[in-house]
Design a protein around this motif. Sequence first.
Motif, PDB file in Angstrom:
ATOM      1  N   ALA A  39     -54.978 -67.339  73.345  1.00 19.95           N
ATOM      2  CA  ALA A  39     -53.654 -66.716  73.411  1.00 19.95           C
ATOM      3  C   ALA A  39     -53.031 -66.938  74.781  1.00 19.95           C
ATOM      4  O   ALA A  39     -51.840 -67.258  74.897  1.00 19.95           O
ATOM      5  CB  ALA A  39     -53.751 -65.230  73.100  1.00 19.95           C
ATOM      6  N   VAL A  40     -53.821 -66.794  75.832  1.00 19.68           N
ATOM      7  CA  VAL A  40     -53.318 -67.014  77.190  1.00 19.68           C
ATOM      8  C   VAL A  40     -52.928 -68.478  77.366  1.00 19.68           C
ATOM      9  O   VAL A  40     -51.877 -68.785  77.948  1.00 19.68           O
ATOM     10  CB  VAL A  40     -54.362 -66.581  78.246  1.00 19.68           C
ATOM     11  N   ASP A  41     -53.754 -69.388  76.882  1.00 22.16           N
ATOM     12  CA  ASP A  41     -53.443 -70.821  76.989  1.00 22.16           C
ATOM     13  C   ASP A  41     -52.150 -71.167  76.262  1.00 22.16           C
ATOM     14  O   ASP A  41     -51.325 -71.926  76.781  1.00 22.16           O
ATOM     15  CB  ASP A  41     -54.593 -71.674  76.438  1.00 22.16           C
ATOM     16  N   GLU A  42     -51.972 -70.601  75.059  1.00 21.87           N
ATOM     17  CA  GLU A  42     -50.742 -70.863  74.301  1.00 21.87           C
ATOM     18  C   GLU A  42     -49.528 -70.309  75.028  1.00 21.87           C
ATOM     19  O   GLU A  42     -48.491 -70.973  75.118  1.00 21.87           O
ATOM     20  CB  GLU A  42     -50.848 -70.249  72.902  1.00 21.87           C
ATOM     21  N   ARG A  43     -49.650 -69.114  75.576  1.00 17.57           N
ATOM     22  CA  ARG A  43     -48.530 -68.511  76.319  1.00 17.57           C
ATOM     23  C   ARG A  43     -48.221 -69.332  77.561  1.00 17.57           C
ATOM     24  O   ARG A  43     -47.052 -69.563  77.886  1.00 17.57           O
ATOM     25  CB  ARG A  43     -48.876 -67.075  76.714  1.00 17.57           C
ATOM     26  N   THR A  44     -49.247 -69.793  78.249  1.00 18.56           N
ATOM     27  CA  THR A  44     -49.054 -70.618  79.438  1.00 18.56           C
ATOM     28  C   THR A  44     -48.312 -71.896  79.088  1.00 18.56           C
ATOM     29  O   THR A  44     -47.389 -72.309  79.803  1.00 18.56           O
ATOM     30  CB  THR A  44     -50.418 -70.952  80.088  1.00 18.56           C
ATOM     31  N   GLU A  45     -48.691 -72.526  77.989  1.00 15.96           N
ATOM     32  CA  GLU A  45     -48.016 -73.758  77.565  1.00 15.96           C
ATOM     33  C   GLU A  45     -46.546 -73.498  77.236  1.00 15.96           C
ATOM     34  O   GLU A  45     -45.670 -74.287  77.594  1.00 15.96           O
ATOM     35  CB  GLU A  45     -48.725 -74.371  76.357  1.00 15.96           C
ATOM     36  N   ARG A  46     -46.265 -72.391  76.538  1.00 23.16           N
ATOM     37  CA  ARG A  46     -44.870 -72.058  76.223  1.00 23.16           C
ATOM     38  C   ARG A  46     -44.061 -71.825  77.489  1.00 23.16           C
ATOM     39  O   ARG A  46     -42.942 -72.332  77.642  1.00 23.16           O
ATOM     40  CB  ARG A  46     -44.793 -70.819  75.321  1.00 23.16           C
ATOM     41  N   LEU A  47     -44.619 -71.064  78.421  1.00 18.39           N
ATOM     42  CA  LEU A  47     -43.913 -70.793  79.671  1.00 18.39           C
ATOM     43  C   LEU A  47     -43.713 -72.069  80.489  1.00 18.39           C
ATOM     44  O   LEU A  47     -42.655 -72.265  81.093  1.00 18.39           O
ATOM     45  CB  LEU A  47     -44.683 -69.752  80.496  1.00 18.39           C
ATOM     46  N   ARG A  48     -44.700 -72.937  80.484  1.00 20.87           N
ATOM     47  CA  ARG A  48     -44.577 -74.214  81.200  1.00 20.87           C
ATOM     48  C   ARG A  48     -43.463 -75.054  80.584  1.00 20.87           C
ATOM     49  O   ARG A  48     -42.661 -75.664  81.311  1.00 20.87           O
ATOM     50  CB  ARG A  48     -45.909 -74.964  81.152  1.00 20.87           C
ATOM     51  N   ALA A  49     -43.387 -75.078  79.261  1.00 23.85           N
ATOM     52  CA  ALA A  49     -42.341 -75.846  78.583  1.00 23.85           C
ATOM     53  C   ALA A  49     -40.966 -75.273  78.909  1.00 23.85           C
ATOM     54  O   ALA A  49     -40.014 -76.029  79.153  1.00 23.85           O
ATOM     55  CB  ALA A  49     -42.576 -75.841  77.073  1.00 23.85           C
ATOM     56  N   ILE A  50     -40.850 -73.952  78.930  1.00 28.01           N
ATOM     57  CA  ILE A  50     -39.575 -73.315  79.272  1.00 28.01           C
ATOM     58  C   ILE A  50     -39.177 -73.659  80.705  1.00 28.01           C
ATOM     59  O   ILE A  50     -38.027 -74.010  80.985  1.00 28.01           O
ATOM     60  CB  ILE A  50     -39.663 -71.784  79.082  1.00 28.01           C
ATOM     61  N   ARG A  51     -40.133 -73.576  81.623  1.00 30.01           N
ATOM     62  CA  ARG A  51     -39.842 -73.883  83.021  1.00 30.01           C
ATOM     63  C   ARG A  51     -39.418 -75.334  83.190  1.00 30.01           C
ATOM     64  O   ARG A  51     -38.445 -75.636  83.879  1.00 30.01           O
ATOM     65  CB  ARG A  51     -41.074 -73.606  83.891  1.00 30.01           C
ATOM     66  N   LEU A  52     -40.113 -76.255  82.525  1.00 30.01           N
ATOM     67  CA  LEU A  52     -39.754 -77.668  82.627  1.00 30.01           C
ATOM     68  C   LEU A  52     -38.370 -77.923  82.041  1.00 30.01           C
ATOM     69  O   LEU A  52     -37.586 -78.704  82.583  1.00 30.01           O
ATOM     70  CB  LEU A  52     -40.798 -78.537  81.923  1.00 30.01           C
ATOM     71  N   ALA A  53     -38.061 -77.241  80.942  1.00 28.89           N
ATOM     72  CA  ALA A  53     -36.728 -77.399  80.334  1.00 28.89           C
ATOM     73  C   ALA A  53     -35.644 -76.902  81.298  1.00 28.89           C
ATOM     74  O   ALA A  53     -34.599 -77.538  81.440  1.00 28.89           O
ATOM     75  CB  ALA A  53     -36.669 -76.628  79.012  1.00 28.89           C
ATOM     76  N   ARG A  54     -35.902 -75.794  81.956  1.00 28.58           N
ATOM     77  CA  ARG A  54     -34.934 -75.260  82.920  1.00 28.58           C
ATOM     78  C   ARG A  54     -34.760 -76.213  84.100  1.00 28.58           C
ATOM     79  O   ARG A  54     -33.664 -76.426  84.588  1.00 28.58           O
ATOM     80  CB  ARG A  54     -35.366 -73.891  83.424  1.00 28.58           C
ATOM     81  N   GLU A  55     -35.874 -76.751  84.575  1.00 29.68           N
ATOM     82  CA  GLU A  55     -35.814 -77.673  85.699  1.00 29.68           C
ATOM     83  C   GLU A  55     -35.034 -78.934  85.307  1.00 29.68           C
ATOM     84  O   GLU A  55     -34.270 -79.465  86.119  1.00 29.68           O
ATOM     85  CB  GLU A  55     -37.210 -78.038  86.181  1.00 29.68           C
ATOM     86  N   ASN A  56     -35.221 -79.416  84.099  1.00 29.19           N
ATOM     87  CA  ASN A  56     -34.519 -80.615  83.645  1.00 29.19           C
ATOM     88  C   ASN A  56     -33.025 -80.342  83.451  1.00 29.19           C
ATOM     89  O   ASN A  56     -32.187 -81.198  83.728  1.00 29.19           O
ATOM     90  CB  ASN A  56     -35.130 -81.148  82.358  1.00 29.19           C
ATOM     91  N   ASP A  57     -32.685 -79.124  83.009  1.00 26.59           N
ATOM     92  CA  ASP A  57     -31.274 -78.752  82.836  1.00 26.59           C
ATOM     93  C   ASP A  57     -30.596 -78.603  84.190  1.00 26.59           C
ATOM     94  O   ASP A  57     -29.407 -78.896  84.325  1.00 26.59           O
ATOM     95  CB  ASP A  57     -31.149 -77.447  82.049  1.00 26.59           C
ATOM     96  N   ALA A  58     -31.320 -78.136  85.180  1.00 23.39           N
ATOM     97  CA  ALA A  58     -30.741 -77.903  86.509  1.00 23.39           C
ATOM     98  C   ALA A  58     -30.528 -79.220  87.251  1.00 23.39           C
ATOM     99  O   ALA A  58     -29.699 -79.295  88.145  1.00 23.39           O
ATOM    100  CB  ALA A  58     -31.650 -76.999  87.326  1.00 23.39           C
ATOM    101  N   SER A  59     -31.211 -80.250  86.875  1.00 23.08           N
ATOM    102  CA  SER A  59     -31.094 -81.531  87.577  1.00 23.08           C
ATOM    103  C   SER A  59     -29.875 -82.294  87.236  1.00 23.08           C
ATOM    104  O   SER A  59     -29.177 -82.202  86.329  1.00 23.08           O
ATOM    105  CB  SER A  59     -32.303 -82.412  87.254  1.00 23.08           C
TER     106      SER A  59
END
Length: 59
Positions: A39-59
């Motif tokens: 469950a922690v690994d899945e949540r970490t992956e979701r949060l990582r994907a959200i963060r990467l999406a935000r970083e890509n949108d900000a660029s």
Amino acid sequence: MSHFQASRYSDRTSSQLKAETREATSLEVWEEIEEERKAVDERTERLRAIRLARENDAS
């Protein structure tokens, strides 16, 4: 003499039951830990994907 034999058999059975109980309990705990870890690994992956999406949108 038979008293000692019965006592030894009882001790052996008792220690065997304790060992089996310990093993069963440890397996249950291990399964719970694995579920939580997944469950922690899945949540970490979701949060990582959200963060990467935000970083890509900000660029």
